[in-house]
Design a protein around this motif. Structure first.
Motif, short mmCIF file in Angstrom:
data_model
loop_
_atom_site.label_atom_id
_atom_site.label_comp_id
_atom_site.label_asym_id
_atom_site.label_seq_id
_atom_site.Cartn_x
_atom_site.Cartn_y
_atom_site.Cartn_z
N GLY B 219 -26.39 -25.40 11.04
CA GLY B 219 -27.31 -25.68 9.93
C GLY B 219 -27.51 -27.17 9.76
N ILE B 220 -26.42 -27.93 9.87
CA ILE B 220 -26.54 -29.38 9.71
C ILE B 220 -27.44 -29.97 10.80
CG2 ILE B 220 -25.25 -31.56 9.80
CD1 ILE B 220 -22.87 -30.08 8.61
N VAL B 221 -27.21 -29.52 12.03
CA VAL B 221 -28.02 -30.04 13.14
C VAL B 221 -29.50 -29.74 12.90
CG1 VAL B 221 -28.54 -29.77 15.60
CG2 VAL B 221 -26.15 -29.91 14.84
N LYS B 238 -49.09 -39.37 9.93
CA LYS B 238 -49.77 -38.15 10.38
C LYS B 238 -50.00 -37.18 9.23
CE LYS B 238 -50.17 -38.98 14.77
NZ LYS B 238 -51.52 -39.24 15.29
N LEU B 239 -49.01 -37.11 8.35
CA LEU B 239 -49.10 -36.16 7.25
C LEU B 239 -49.74 -36.87 6.06
CD1 LEU B 239 -48.32 -33.22 6.65
CD2 LEU B 239 -46.20 -34.06 5.70
N GLU B 240 -51.04 -36.73 5.94
CA GLU B 240 -51.74 -37.50 4.92
C GLU B 240 -51.68 -36.86 3.54
OE1 GLU B 240 -55.57 -38.03 6.62
OE2 GLU B 240 -54.78 -39.31 8.20
N SER B 241 -51.62 -35.54 3.51
CA SER B 241 -51.68 -34.85 2.22
C SER B 241 -50.41 -35.09 1.40
CB SER B 241 -51.84 -33.35 2.46
OG SER B 241 -51.31 -32.63 1.38
N PRO B 242 -50.55 -35.66 0.20
CA PRO B 242 -49.36 -35.87 -0.63
C PRO B 242 -48.71 -34.55 -1.05
CG PRO B 242 -51.38 -36.44 -1.85
CD PRO B 242 -51.78 -36.15 -0.44
N VAL B 243 -49.52 -33.51 -1.24
CA VAL B 243 -48.96 -32.22 -1.66
C VAL B 243 -48.04 -31.66 -0.58
CG1 VAL B 243 -49.50 -29.85 -2.34
CG2 VAL B 243 -50.96 -31.73 -3.10
N TRP B 244 -48.54 -31.64 0.66
CA TRP B 244 -47.70 -31.13 1.75
C TRP B 244 -46.49 -32.02 1.97
CZ3 TRP B 244 -47.61 -26.40 3.09
CH2 TRP B 244 -48.78 -25.62 3.13
N SER B 245 -46.68 -33.34 1.91
CA SER B 245 -45.53 -34.24 2.10
C SER B 245 -44.45 -33.93 1.08
CB SER B 245 -45.96 -35.70 1.94
OG SER B 245 -47.04 -35.99 2.78
N MET B 246 -44.87 -33.77 -0.17
CA MET B 246 -43.89 -33.51 -1.22
C MET B 246 -43.24 -32.14 -1.02
SD MET B 246 -45.72 -35.19 -4.50
CE MET B 246 -45.51 -33.77 -5.54
N PHE B 247 -44.04 -31.18 -0.59
CA PHE B 247 -43.50 -29.83 -0.38
C PHE B 247 -42.43 -29.83 0.71
CE2 PHE B 247 -43.61 -25.75 1.88
CZ PHE B 247 -43.22 -24.92 0.85
N PHE B 248 -42.77 -30.44 1.84
CA PHE B 248 -41.81 -30.44 2.95
C PHE B 248 -40.57 -31.26 2.59
CE2 PHE B 248 -45.64 -29.55 5.70
CZ PHE B 248 -45.26 -28.25 5.99
N ALA B 249 -40.80 -32.43 2.00
CA ALA B 249 -39.66 -33.27 1.61
C ALA B 249 -38.81 -32.52 0.59
CB ALA B 249 -40.15 -34.59 1.04
N VAL B 254 -33.88 -29.83 -0.96
CA VAL B 254 -33.27 -28.65 -1.59
C VAL B 254 -32.20 -28.06 -0.67
CG1 VAL B 254 -33.72 -26.23 -2.12
CG2 VAL B 254 -35.13 -28.01 -3.15
N HIS B 255 -32.47 -28.03 0.63
CA HIS B 255 -31.49 -27.42 1.52
C HIS B 255 -30.27 -28.30 1.73
CE1 HIS B 255 -34.76 -24.67 2.10
NE2 HIS B 255 -33.83 -23.82 2.40
N GLY B 256 -30.48 -29.62 1.70
CA GLY B 256 -29.33 -30.52 1.72
C GLY B 256 -28.48 -30.32 0.47
#
Lengths: 222, 461
Positions: B219-221, B238-249, B254-256
């Protein structure tokens, strides 16, 4: 197999008494319930007003609804509704090479050949040209003039498909100077057990000639 | 409603639901109190309990259900498996055509797609580069994500990759899709928020085995690799959309956080986190279920307005469209009977319009579900739309009854066991009978155990 929780021996959250949690925890949980419930309901309301027919609310909040739903939540469930399509639409193409005009080539017939007796037709045969033509007609006004950027893109797209298909069918498109398309419309005959009767002769609608540019040739964009 | 109950009843202010649960001697997160296991004792039923009191009890039960449990573990698993399978089969089917549909040879060229997507802002990684290598990488990554999600290996990460794959391909060439792609697109996004790997997954098997490494190195890897990729993508512009950036980040953090909490704060913080994850799961599950209703409701209600659906001939026409009649021998015969076409036409409308309301009754729902699935199987063959139909069936299966899913589970295990044994060739009858009985017993025990643990309202399902 029982639903296992991410617990590794900890007691599953299922057995937890919320009342036993600290005030802070309960506050966080209550806030989460409120936020998530609000957002879920908001999302579903947007979905509803997006798919519902134009109405008092969706007209008033048109930009809000569309702003939220496009592009990722866009959806259309008018499956064969209100009426199923009752015409077979085909796209034909021909080119002019050295002043000579070739015969019409039925591009749609190539799709139909590929679909016939295939258990799992490809999107390349079932959707590519069919939807490109929908896109083209949808992005042009009554006079056949392109509407905005979509109109322009749909023209390039359909030109490229036509030249690609002509190329595949053996026409030497690299020497072509001009391209013309026509739409062929044939009504599906009324069922034999109905008294209705309509004209099932094929009607053609020709588009204006287009000049062929390098960009539109197969592999031409490079 | 015979009397105005509302204003006359004494309505106690809505107390936080938690406090209305009968005060059990609770120790938060006490792993050592076995008496705690099992459901909370039901609030004592008082015959003359006031309406307000009953409402409070109802609310408390509801809150308890949506906070402490991720509902529908089997249903969400079958939806996960269904959509992963559909997308996997689709990508395999289109593998020879992938360049024409989504890749460098597409008539919907990189230039056209770029202009279109710049305008509508849809998410796709395929337009980050026009190199063939990048396209192949993304297409095959999407294939792998389907397999990963299907097996439930690192389900959360796979569901994210699955969504990235589906959205990237579809948004790259939006005009290649049909209704089936539309359903997959939506569900790929919803599934990211659903705990869809609770059962029937490698994750569940690993957790049940108890041999998991407490620090979860794999999981860590995975987390580090995905995190570095995200950072690179964001920094690379590459990821211009702030919504998607925030979602992925957000998902990444959250998983960390979840790892930290499980490892170092096993008490209340872990419980609260788990509760929030359950809430997100349950909200997304509700959205999926309502989405299914919206789909059938829209499809049905718009049909009612069509003259062909009214005069009973509508089903005849698609069967005579060149694009949707790969088997004219069969469809011609079917559509030769006016009565049959009328039955199909009206039947389709009845079922679609009735679906939403049938959910109010368990038996009616199950009957409609069977009819729906048979109809989609028919559409798959007759209209040459197997992937559309598979997607619809996968979507429908969110409403399958738990008992049926468990029965299928048991049957499948039995079958697998028999097949496996035959290959081994040790066919001593008695032992086999015992083994089979043991499998059935364990499944039955599982059902009864779940039944016992489930609240009244959930037993119906």
């Amino acid at each position: 197999m029982r639903p296992t929780d991410d617990t590794r021996g900890d007691p599953p959250t299922e057995t937890i008494e919320l009342g036993g949690l600290s005030l802070w925890s309960r506050g966080i949980i209550a806030l989460s319930v409120a936020v998530l419930a609000t957002y879920a309901i908001w999302h579903l309301a947007m979905v509803f007003f997006f798919v519902a027919p134009s109405n008092t609310v969706s007209e008033e909040y048109r930009s809000t609804v569309r702003g939220y739903m496009y592009p990722e939540f866009e959806q259309n469930w008018k499956l064969f509704a209100p009426n199923p399509l009752q015409r077979n639409v085909a796209v034909h193409a021909r080119v002019e090479i050295d002043g000579q005009v070739t015969d019409w080539v039925d591009l749609t017939a190539m799709d139909i050949d590929a679909i016939d007796h295939h258990p799992a037709p490809s999107h390349a045969d079932q959707n590519l040209l069919r939807r490109a033509w929908d896109f083209y007609t949808g992005a042009h006004d009554e006079e056949g003039e392109p509407v905005g950027m979509r109109g322009e893109l749909s023209e390039s797209y359909i030109r490229r498909i036509a030249l690609l298909r002509l190329d595949e069918s053996g026409v030497d498109v690299r020497d072509a100077s001009r391209l013309q398309l026509r739409e062929s419309l044939t009504r599906v005959p009324a069922p034999s057990w109905r008294t209705e009767d309509f004209d099932t002769a094929t009607a053609y609608e020709e588009l204006a000639w287009w000049n062929v540019t390098r960009d539109d040739l197969p592999g031409g964009g490079e | 409603m015979t009397e105005p109950t509302f204003p006359t009843e004494p309505t106690p202010s809505t107390v936080p639901a938690a406090s209305t649960v009968p005060a059990a001697p609770t120790v938060p997160a006490a792993p050592t109190v076995p008496a705690q296991r099992g459901p909370a004792p039901a609030p004592p039923e008082q015959p003359r309990q006031s309406l307000g009191g009953r409402f409070d009890a109802w609310l408390a039960r509801g809150i308890r259900n949506i906070t402490t449990r991720a509902l529908g573990p089997y249903q969400t698993a079958i939806v996960r498996i269904g959509f992963a399978t559909t997308a996997l089969l689709f990508l395999l089917r289109e593998w020879p055509n992938r360049h024409e549909l989504y890749g460098p040879d597409s008539p919907w060229g990189f230039d056209l797609a770029t202009r279109f997507v710049d305008d509508n802002g849809a998410f796709t990684v395929l337009l980050w580069s026009d190199s063939t290598l990048w396209f192949e990488f993304v297409y095959h990554l999407a294939l792998l994500a389907c397999v990963g999600l299907l097996l439930g290996w690192r389900t959360r990460a796979m569901s994210l990759l699955f969504m990235i794959g589906v959205l990237s391909l579809q948004n790259r060439s939006i005009f290649m899709g049909d209704g089936g792609d539309n359903v997959i697109h939506l569900m790929a996004m919803y599934l990211v928020l659903v705990r869809c790997g609770q059962v029937w997954s490698l994750d569940a098997r690993r957790r049940a085995s108890g041999r998991e490494h407490p620090a979860d190195p794999v999981g860590i890897v995975l987390w580090v690799v995905l995190g570095l990729t995200l950072v690179g993508v964001v920094l690379g512009g590459k990821l211009e959309s702030p919504v998607w950036s925030m979602f992925f980040a957000g998902m990444w953090m959250v998983h960390g956080f979840w790892w930290l909490v499980r490892r170092h704060a096993p008490g209340e913080p872990r419980i609260v986190s788990d509760v929030i994850a359950n809430l997100v799961h349950n909200a997304a599950l509700m959205v999926i279920m309502v989405e299914v209703c919206v789909i059938y409701g829209t499809a049905g209600w718009y049909k009612i307005q069509g003259s062909r659906w009214q005069d009973g001939t509508a089903a005849y026409y698609p069967m005579h469209l060149d694009y949707f009649s790969p088997w004219p021998e069969i469809t011609d015969r079917l559509s030769g009977s006016g009565l049959l076409v009328l039955a199909m036409t009206y039947g389709t409308v009845f079922v679609q319009v009735a679906f939403v309301f049938a959910l109010l009754n368990r038996r009616a729902k199950n009957v409609l579900l069977v009819i729906m699935m048979i109809e989609h199987a028919g559409i798959a063959v007759l209209m040459g739309l197997p992937f559309f139909s598979l997607a619809m069936i996968a979507m429908d299966s969110v409403f399958l009854p738990t008992a049926f899913l468990l029965w299928t589970d048991g049957r499948a295990r039995l079958l697998a066991r028999r097949l496996f044994r035959r290959r081994d060739g040790d066919g001593d009858g008695d032992g086999d009978a015992y083994a089979d009985a043991a499998v059935v017993d364990s499944v039955v025990a599982d059902v009864t155990d779940r039944e016992r643990r489930q609240p009244e309202w959930a037993k119906e399902r």
